[in-house]
Design a protein around this motif. Sequence first.
Motif, PDB file in Angstrom:
ATOM      1  N   UNK A  42      34.905 -38.324   7.926  1.00 35.07           N
ATOM      2  CA  UNK A  42      35.711 -40.037   8.002  1.00 35.07           C
ATOM      3  C   UNK A  42      37.182 -39.760   8.939  1.00 35.07           C
ATOM      4  N   UNK A  43      37.568 -38.871   9.093  1.00 34.74           N
ATOM      5  CA  UNK A  43      38.775 -38.645   9.971  1.00 34.74           C
ATOM      6  C   UNK A  43      39.166 -38.001  10.484  1.00 34.74           C
ATOM      7  N   UNK A  44      40.519 -37.584  11.608  1.00 34.62           N
ATOM      8  CA  UNK A  44      40.541 -37.196  13.309  1.00 34.62           C
ATOM      9  C   UNK A  44      40.326 -35.797  12.390  1.00 34.62           C
ATOM     10  N   UNK A  45      41.307 -35.311  11.832  1.00 33.65           N
ATOM     11  CA  UNK A  45      41.238 -33.864  11.103  1.00 33.65           C
ATOM     12  C   UNK A  45      40.487 -32.940  11.418  1.00 33.65           C
ATOM     13  N   UNK A  46      39.444 -33.912  10.441  1.00 32.84           N
ATOM     14  CA  UNK A  46      38.120 -33.035   9.534  1.00 32.84           C
ATOM     15  C   UNK A  46      37.742 -32.610  11.025  1.00 32.84           C
ATOM     16  N   UNK A  47      37.596 -34.127  11.886  1.00 34.53           N
ATOM     17  CA  UNK A  47      36.353 -33.971  13.559  1.00 34.53           C
ATOM     18  C   UNK A  47      37.112 -32.852  14.103  1.00 34.53           C
ATOM     19  N   UNK A  48      38.122 -32.816  14.099  1.00 33.23           N
ATOM     20  CA  UNK A  48      38.506 -31.370  14.963  1.00 33.23           C
ATOM     21  C   UNK A  48      38.514 -30.344  14.624  1.00 33.23           C
ATOM     22  N   UNK A  49      38.513 -30.299  13.489  1.00 33.78           N
ATOM     23  CA  UNK A  49      38.483 -28.971  12.508  1.00 33.78           C
ATOM     24  C   UNK A  49      37.210 -28.507  13.401  1.00 33.78           C
ATOM     25  N   UNK A  50      36.087 -29.469  12.751  1.00 34.05           N
ATOM     26  CA  UNK A  50      34.848 -29.233  12.591  1.00 34.05           C
ATOM     27  C   UNK A  50      33.880 -29.104  13.807  1.00 34.05           C
ATOM     28  N   UNK A  51      34.479 -29.615  14.811  1.00 34.48           N
ATOM     29  CA  UNK A  51      34.508 -30.038  16.854  1.00 34.48           C
ATOM     30  C   UNK A  51      35.278 -28.806  17.780  1.00 34.48           C
ATOM     31  N   UNK A  52      35.958 -29.717  18.297  1.00 35.98           N
ATOM     32  CA  UNK A  52      36.932 -29.524  18.512  1.00 35.98           C
ATOM     33  C   UNK A  52      38.436 -31.068  19.172  1.00 35.98           C
TER      34      UNK A  52
END
Lengths: 503, 204
Positions: A42-52
Amino acid sequence: MSRPGRGRWFQVFRKTIQLLSVSFVAYAAISMHWRNYKLAHNQERLVTLMTNEVWGTLYTLNERMLALFGEPHAVSDGFLGGPWAAHVAGVAFVDPLNVGAILASGEIPPWAALIGALIPLVLAVFLGKVFCSFLCPGRLLFEVANGFRFLLVRAGIPVASVSIPRVGLGVAVGSVAFAAAAGAGLFHFVLPYLAVSATIHHAILGGAVGGIAAWTLGLFLFDALIAPGQFCRSVCPTGALLELVGQRPALAIATDGTDCPPSCTLCQRACPYGLFVGRGDHQPACDSCGRCTTVCPERKVSHHIQVPLRKSRLPILMVLVAMSLPTAALAHHNKGLPHYGYFENYPQVPTDEYVQISGRWEAGATVFNFQGLQRASSETPHDVRIFAYLYDLEDDHGYEGPLTLTVMRKDEVVRVLNRIEPDEEAVYVARVEMPKSGDYTLIFEFELDGEKQRTTLPFEVDLAVDRVNWLVVGGLVTTVGMVFILALGNKRRRHAPRAPAAA
Amino acid sequence: MGDALKGGTASRRTLLSGVIAAAGLVAGQFVGLRSSRAGRITIRPPGALPEKDFLSRCTRCYQCGDICPNGAITFLPPKEGLAEAFTPVIEPRTQGCTACMKCTQVCPTGALQPVDPNPETVPGTIKMGMARLNKEMCYSWEEPARTCGVCYRACPFPGKAMTISLFERPTVNHELCIGCGLCEQSCIHLPQAIRILPVDRSQT
């Protein structure tokens, strides 16, 4: 000789819609991942951390775009499926052939599906076969094939030009009858647009993509090498159905009525279906794509349309990349699951799991094709581990008694293992040197209350699972190479008529 | 319309079309009668009609897979049998169902019947499969127990579909378990001590 005209913009428009149609399929499938990220992070920072960062940025872009129309998640749910059956902005469409098959099987589909099936038919009454020329991803595939064929002809490679009798209505009736009895799976093989969109969906949603991708490639090669335009013209049941409905469409291509030179067949040679506008008998098979209008030296054909070849490269790229993605994705993971932070494939979580229920017994096994780090440098590269269990579904407990496990390859016994008790809690562990990849059977033999029991479990072993797949590498290289060749070979094509079929 | 086109005379085309149509009819009957997935585990998404009706209704449009926020729905490849080809399944071991019921609401042909996602009413109304617990394998049920409880924490209806006792020993409530498969997905034993088995959907 051809000058830019209004028709050129028509052609740009057509290509854009075709591109949008394919993009829609890819977007609908990729949105599944977006929804997953939305739910999980639910937020860009976490998606970036989990993927790229790429996924993180795309995640936010998509969310902002959707937010223009309402609550992002709800808006996103309105875009699903593909040209076979879709939700577009929340409105459901279903292919008329499929609704026909459901009706033929004696079921009544929901009224929304009936209306959704009527929309394409009504469209065909007024606009003819615009679905074919504007929305069908299969047509896009064949247009790429046509370009490929042109290059082959220029290179002097002989290609065939087989003509197929027009049996589209027969195929329509036959496939509807088939689907009424055995389900709609067959439509994947008679409708190129379904084959293309299924390939994209299977690739992105992570299904087994091999079979349907091979079929799509087969259609491509069939059109390029054997029978250009013939599948659309003669076999496609949807084309035949829309043609039947749209006998007198409002949108059509026609000459200006003056006589043509008797020997000129340029428009016929430009037509993907081989229809002859100059003679005026192209209706109703014509789908108003407008390619003929680009070649008439006297501009007699209405809709003077110039093929914007540069622009047409983008959808080509999209389709080819979409087609090559699945193989690349499959090659990346050893067994289909992510390798949780390991920098190399490490079969920590096996997915080769087999279960078979026969009568009272549930037999299952987890199979490690190789349990180690480097198969190539291993002394026992064919070392397969099997973790097998038996469950008694009648008495509701796991079997823990003496067991004879036999590994069979067809009728040949590979290994017989006798166990007095399970190796670990209710699990029988076996380590077997497998002769080669392929189908095997595991036979469980044991006694219960003095009676001999026997149950079997088929399983597969792929000893080459972590090898470099040269087919995939070759496919990717060819795909990329072909795009470059098409892009380079396009300059001269601008003013050239469609390649005549080699005799 | 056809005389200008190559590809045979009208009567030949009609004959060939008729042959193809008849072949489709016969082949459909043949394929429809035999299923190659006997004994294999087939878990359908929630709200699925009885298997036979499901197969004739399912349009293979991938929309249930598109909308699934958990990526749980995958599609059978054609090698599993043409009758079931491209139909949606859930492989609980890979990804279980979170019971959001969105797939049931987008299905255009009603192969998946709409289900109200209210967590109060979901248990007991749908049944994709049934969790089967192998106590002989389960860490918590071992003697002495190795307290685990992972499946209970994964269960979307804890206390209803699954209860736990001392040492977090799980027990499946067969009335309320919907067969979502989150327990199987989470099970740390190998092979899984808890597994979703199909229920008989020929009647429901």
